[in-house]
Motif scaffolding. Structure first.
Motif, PDB file in Angstrom:
ATOM      1  N   LYS A 191       2.556  -2.990  -5.226  1.00 41.78           N
ATOM      2  CA  LYS A 191       3.146  -3.049  -6.568  1.00 41.78           C
ATOM      3  C   LYS A 191       2.670  -1.902  -7.452  1.00 41.78           C
ATOM      4  O   LYS A 191       3.190  -1.695  -8.536  1.00 41.78           O
ATOM      5  CB  LYS A 191       2.809  -4.389  -7.230  1.00 41.78           C
ATOM      6  N   GLU A 192       1.672  -1.148  -7.006  1.00 42.03           N
ATOM      7  CA  GLU A 192       1.161  -0.008  -7.759  1.00 42.03           C
ATOM      8  C   GLU A 192       0.952   1.183  -6.837  1.00 42.03           C
ATOM      9  O   GLU A 192       0.425   1.021  -5.737  1.00 42.03           O
ATOM     10  CB  GLU A 192      -0.174  -0.351  -8.451  1.00 42.03           C
ATOM     11  N   ILE A 193       1.373   2.366  -7.276  1.00 42.02           N
ATOM     12  CA  ILE A 193       1.068   3.596  -6.555  1.00 42.02           C
ATOM     13  C   ILE A 193       0.736   4.678  -7.574  1.00 42.02           C
ATOM     14  O   ILE A 193       1.099   4.586  -8.741  1.00 42.02           O
ATOM     15  CB  ILE A 193       2.228   4.058  -5.644  1.00 42.02           C
ATOM     16  N   GLY A 231      13.159   2.829   2.477  1.00 38.42           N
ATOM     17  CA  GLY A 231      12.281   2.045   1.625  1.00 38.42           C
ATOM     18  C   GLY A 231      11.023   2.757   1.188  1.00 38.42           C
ATOM     19  O   GLY A 231      10.106   2.129   0.650  1.00 38.42           O
ATOM     20  N   ASN A 232      10.961   4.092   1.386  1.00 37.58           N
ATOM     21  CA  ASN A 232       9.787   4.860   0.966  1.00 37.58           C
ATOM     22  C   ASN A 232       9.909   5.224  -0.509  1.00 37.58           C
ATOM     23  O   ASN A 232      10.834   5.939  -0.903  1.00 37.58           O
ATOM     24  CB  ASN A 232       9.643   6.125   1.805  1.00 37.58           C
ATOM     25  N   VAL A 233       8.967   4.743  -1.312  1.00 40.67           N
ATOM     26  CA  VAL A 233       8.977   4.983  -2.762  1.00 40.67           C
ATOM     27  C   VAL A 233       7.974   6.078  -3.094  1.00 40.67           C
ATOM     28  O   VAL A 233       6.808   5.995  -2.710  1.00 40.67           O
ATOM     29  CB  VAL A 233       8.612   3.704  -3.538  1.00 40.67           C
ATOM     30  N   ALA A 238       4.282   8.472 -14.644  1.00 37.12           N
ATOM     31  CA  ALA A 238       3.701   7.178 -14.989  1.00 37.12           C
ATOM     32  C   ALA A 238       4.752   6.286 -15.652  1.00 37.12           C
ATOM     33  O   ALA A 238       5.539   6.742 -16.474  1.00 37.12           O
ATOM     34  CB  ALA A 238       2.503   7.365 -15.916  1.00 37.12           C
ATOM     35  N   GLY A 239       4.792   5.025 -15.261  1.00 35.74           N
ATOM     36  CA  GLY A 239       5.745   4.088 -15.828  1.00 35.74           C
ATOM     37  C   GLY A 239       6.043   2.956 -14.862  1.00 35.74           C
ATOM     38  O   GLY A 239       5.402   2.828 -13.809  1.00 35.74           O
ATOM     39  N   ILE A 259       3.965   2.949 -11.523  1.00 37.17           N
ATOM     40  CA  ILE A 259       3.455   4.273 -11.150  1.00 37.17           C
ATOM     41  C   ILE A 259       2.319   4.610 -12.111  1.00 37.17           C
ATOM     42  O   ILE A 259       2.524   4.673 -13.321  1.00 37.17           O
ATOM     43  CB  ILE A 259       4.548   5.358 -11.216  1.00 37.17           C
ATOM     44  N   LYS A 260       1.130   4.818 -11.568  1.00 41.50           N
ATOM     45  CA  LYS A 260      -0.054   5.068 -12.390  1.00 41.50           C
ATOM     46  C   LYS A 260      -0.371   6.556 -12.428  1.00 41.50           C
ATOM     47  O   LYS A 260      -0.143   7.274 -11.446  1.00 41.50           O
ATOM     48  CB  LYS A 260      -1.255   4.295 -11.839  1.00 41.50           C
ATOM     49  N   ALA A 261      -0.898   7.000 -13.570  1.00 42.05           N
ATOM     50  CA  ALA A 261      -1.324   8.388 -13.696  1.00 42.05           C
ATOM     51  C   ALA A 261      -2.472   8.658 -12.743  1.00 42.05           C
ATOM     52  O   ALA A 261      -3.232   7.749 -12.373  1.00 42.05           O
ATOM     53  CB  ALA A 261      -1.743   8.677 -15.135  1.00 42.05           C
TER      54      ALA A 261
END
Length: 482
Positions: A191-193, A231-233, A238-239, A259-261
């Motif tokens: 859920k986070e990258i 399915g590759n994200v 960031a957002g 998406i994290k900084a």
């Protein structure tokens, strides 16, 4: 003589009564609690009457106001949600905050089913009326369950209690006796990258051995993250975005990814962590962290002056207050994206640089206490920063929506025939538009398809102008799913 005496007694009694009344009035005025007026600014909603309360009392929370097209989120004072447990000490004006209602939509606007298939459509509202344009081809019950009866095409129309209508176009094909029909899909994965990195999402199929397990992937905002057809994200900015997987028979699954900084390293570039010598106080040993020299180190704890490895005492820094602040940063942000604002202080050596951030409309954009602004809905908002000593700066931000036109290939007897299309705004189905142009040809919601030759002529040009029903225009990105 007696009469005069009686008169004097009566007059004296009346004077005594008047004096007592005057004392009572003065006592009431002295000890009575002051009253304060509480006003309710509904910001265009239904009116709420003002009220008066005594000092030290609490306000009774009024009924929620109503506003067409919006959901009430609470009462606010100075951009902070008001606590109705607080005691009143002054006149107040509480302001209503609103969030725009989600547009009425279905979870898909087209499906391809096989004879005998049963699929349940999902709508963004309740109290609905469901209707099929041809019940000999496909029927639908009042719970949204669609049943494919014979080969052909039909349209499912859904009407909410406001009279708004949305449609789903259904194509029914002949069923292979050996085919196992897909009834549900769900997405799994991280859920986070981090920005610049890639993660793979996977699909869980129900039933597991469904014959057709092909899905089409899409991102709600390709400026924040892209997704390929495996399915590759990949995180770009960031957002938060929503990844959608759509099966060939019209089933959809969504998955929110943050998406994290990129994280900044806090490890010193050289040396070791400074240590304290118990015998001398604050002399660092073999580390870096300031200026000056002492012992074997190259830094000192703020407020100390090293001298041959020994501390010679501390000097209190004079307090310097801000006389002015200004805000810098981007003036535009997209919905579901974030930007960082910065405060500049005058003088630059201001001692306490703590500020409190606030937004004039949290339904348009929010701001945290680090100055990070996130767009919530299209519009303009004012961001305010305020120091502890009352210095204030404001900054206007324009929040823009992201419009995407999805073209999905249609095949007839194994050959590409044309492309169906849908328009999304900020990851949700959007229907309040009149037309858009592809190589000079105008397409409307009722037209249904785009010619394959037009898509070929697009080449690398993947943007177009979307004309809205209110006469305004927006730039839209074209995404082709084959």
């Amino acid at each position: 003589m007696l009469k005069d005496k009686k008169t004097k007694i009566i007059i004296g009694s009346l004077c005594g009564v008047l004096i007592i009344c005057l004392i009572v009035v003065l006592l009431v005025k002295t000890f009575a609690k002051p009253q304060y007026e509480i006003k309710f600014d509904t910001d265009g909603g239904s009116q709420i009457s003002s009220l008066k309360v005594q000092k030290g009392d609490v306000i009774s929370k009024p009924q929620d106001p109503a506003k067409e097209g919006y959901v009430f989120t609470g009462w606010y004072l100075n951009n902070q949600e008001y606590d109705f447990k607080d005691k009143v000490t002054t006149n107040l004006t509480l302001k209503a905050k609103w969030l725009e209602e989600e547009k009425f939509h279905l979870n898909t606007d087209k499906m391809t089913l096989k004879v005998g298939d049963k699929v349940t459509l999902e709508a963004s509202a309740k109290e609905l009326t469901w209707q099929s344009s041809d019940e000999k081809i496909v029927k639908v019950n009042q719970k949204g369950q669609v049943t494919a009866l014979k080969v052909g095409k039909a349209t499912i129309t859904v009407t909410n209690k406001k009279g708004e209508k949305v449609e789903c176009n259904v194509t029914i094909q002949e069923k292979d006796d050996n085919e196992i029909v897909l009834s549900k899909i769900t997405i799994k994965g991280n859920k986070e990258i981090e920005m610049g990195k890639t993660t793979k999402l996977t699909i869980t199929y129900t039933p597991k051995d469904a014959t057709n397990q092909k899905v089409t992937w899409s991102s709600s905002n390709i400026q924040i993250a892209t997704v390929d057809q495996k399915g590759n994200v990949k995180g770009l900015k960031a957002g938060k975005i929503t990844i959608t997987a759509t099966s060939e028979n019209g089933l959809k699954a969504t998955y929110e990814v943050t998406i994290k900084a990129k994280t900044q390293s806090t490890t010193p570039s050289s040396g070791t962590t400074p240590t304290t010598n118990p015998s001398t106080g604050t002399t660092p040993s073999g580390g870096s962290g300031g200026s000056g020299s002492g012992g074997n180190g190259t830094g000192t704890t703020p407020g100390t002056t090293p001298n041959s490895g020994q501390s010679t005492g501390t000097t209190e820094q004079p307090k310097v207050e801000a006389t002015k602040i200004t805000i810098t940063g981007s003036t535009k942000v997209n919905v579901n994206e974030g930007i960082d604002l910065k405060v500049n202080f005058e003088p630059t050596n201001t001692t306490d640089k703590t500020v409190t951030w606030s937004s004039s409309s949290i339904s348009i954009a929010t701001v945290d206490q680090n100055g990070h602004v996130v767009g919530k809905a299209e519009g303009t908002v004012t961001i305010t920063a305020k120091t502890k000593n009352g210095k204030e700066a404001t900054y206007q931000i324009e929040v823009k929506s992201i419009y995407v036109i999805y073209l999905t290939a249609n095949y007839l007897m194994g050959n590409l025939s044309d492309y169906s299309f849908k328009v999304e705004r900020d990851g949700k189905v959007f229907t309040d538009y009149e037309s858009f142009d592809i190589v000079g040809n105008a397409y409307y919601p009722s037209n249904g398809v785009v010619g394959k030759d037009d898509v070929t002529d697009l080449g690398s040009e993947r943007t177009t102008t979307l004309k809205l029903k209110n006469g305004q225009t927006r730039q839209a990105t074209i995404v082709i799913n084959k």
